[in-house]
Design an enzyme around this catalytic site. Structure first.
Site: not given
Ligand code: DGL
Length: 283
Positions: A28-29, A60, A91, A93, A169, A201-203
């Site tokens: 992941d990012s 990302y 991730c 993205t 975060e 999105c992971t978050h």
């Molecule tokens: N991990 C990214 C996603 O799932 C979110 C955080 C980022 O922008 O890097 O798209």
């Protein structure tokens, strides 16, 4: 189909039965993909898991496609050096921008979160109206829209929610600020009267209760972390690559910057203590 071919290629490379003991690589990012790592650990406790969080390049979501492809390829090369049997792009993205490039350049299977998430959404919607929320990159790529349109006639509505990642975060996952911002972001989707919302999105799984309130109690929330875990399990099982060891698998964590911060914030995403994190410079 592409995945099947990929797997067949990978299978011909298998020389011994111990191939199934190889680790699964997840990247992941940053911290977010730990929601996928956590789901994988729960479902496959005997698998050895290696995680790479690209904390030097996060986020990302606002980067160009070329940049995300370059970062993702570097990470895949690192995971391959660690002898992984499968790579999971946790991730959204990276899955949106880099999955095809990775599948072309790597000779082991690579899966992302978009297709499994799209499939779960299609399974869940009763009225064929699906909303997608994600980073600017994921939404502008239209990857979820394309994946859903391939398998369903559902109407799909995308909404970028760039403020959610920093909110999560900062740990502001269940307070007034998060609720207010969620109301604003989700208003256009509520107007479309969707019945299913993909957390692209992971978050976002950490914002589940806020999002459920803002979207409406009856809306199905789709978590790609669960969906990709099921897909990974099926792929490994079908190809006799599930680890048959009775022992609990190992967990390794790598980042490109700031391992201490990763340990602290990552624990929330992983839902467990992260004991050791190693910093690796991928250039
Ligand atoms: N991990 C990214 C996603 O799932 C979110 C955080 C980022 O922008 O890097 O798209």
């Amino acid at each position: 189909m592409k995945e099947l071919k990929n797997f067949m290629r990978a299978k011909t490379k298998l020389k011994s039965k111990s191939q199934n003991k190889k680790p699964i690589g997840i990247f992941d990012s940053g911290f977010g993909g730990l929601t996928v790592m956590s789901a994988m650990r729960k479902k496959f406790p005997n698998e050895n898991l290696i995680y790479f969080g690209d904390t030097a390049h996060v986020p990302y979501g606002s980067k160009s496609k070329d940049a995300v492809i370059k970062f993702s390829k570097n990470i895949a090369a690192f995971l391959l050096k660690n002898n992984v049997k499968l790579i999971v792009a946790a991730c959204n993205t990276a899955s949106a921008f880099a999955l095809t490039a990775l599948q072309k350049s790597v000779d082991i299977p690579v899966i992302g979160v978009i297709e499994p998430g799209a499939q779960s959404a299609v399974n869940a919607t009763k009225i064929k109206k699906i909303g997608i929320i994600g980073t600017e990159g994921t939404i502008s790529s239209k990857s979820y829209v394309k994946a859903i349109k391939k398998i369903s006639k559902a109407s799909v509505y995308g909404q970028a929610c760039p403020l959610f990642v920093p909110l999560v975060e900062e740990g502001w996952t269940n307070d007034a600020a998060a609720s207010y911002i969620a109301q604003i972001y989700l208003a256009p989707l509520r107007e479309k009267k969707i019945d299913t919302l993909v957390l692209g999105c992971t978050h976002y799984p950490l914002l589940k209760s806020v999002l459920q309130r803002a979207a409406g109690n009856k809306i199905n929330l789709i978590d790609s972390a669960d969906a990709v875990t099921v897909k990974a399990g099926n792929l490994l099982a079908n190809n006799l690559l599930l680890n048959d060891s009775k022992k609990r698998g190992s967990l390794s964590f790598y980042v490109s910057d700031n391992p201490e911060k990763f340990k602290k914030i990552g624990a929330k995403f992983f839902k467990g203590r992260i004991k050791k994190v190693k910093k690796i410079d991928l250039g």
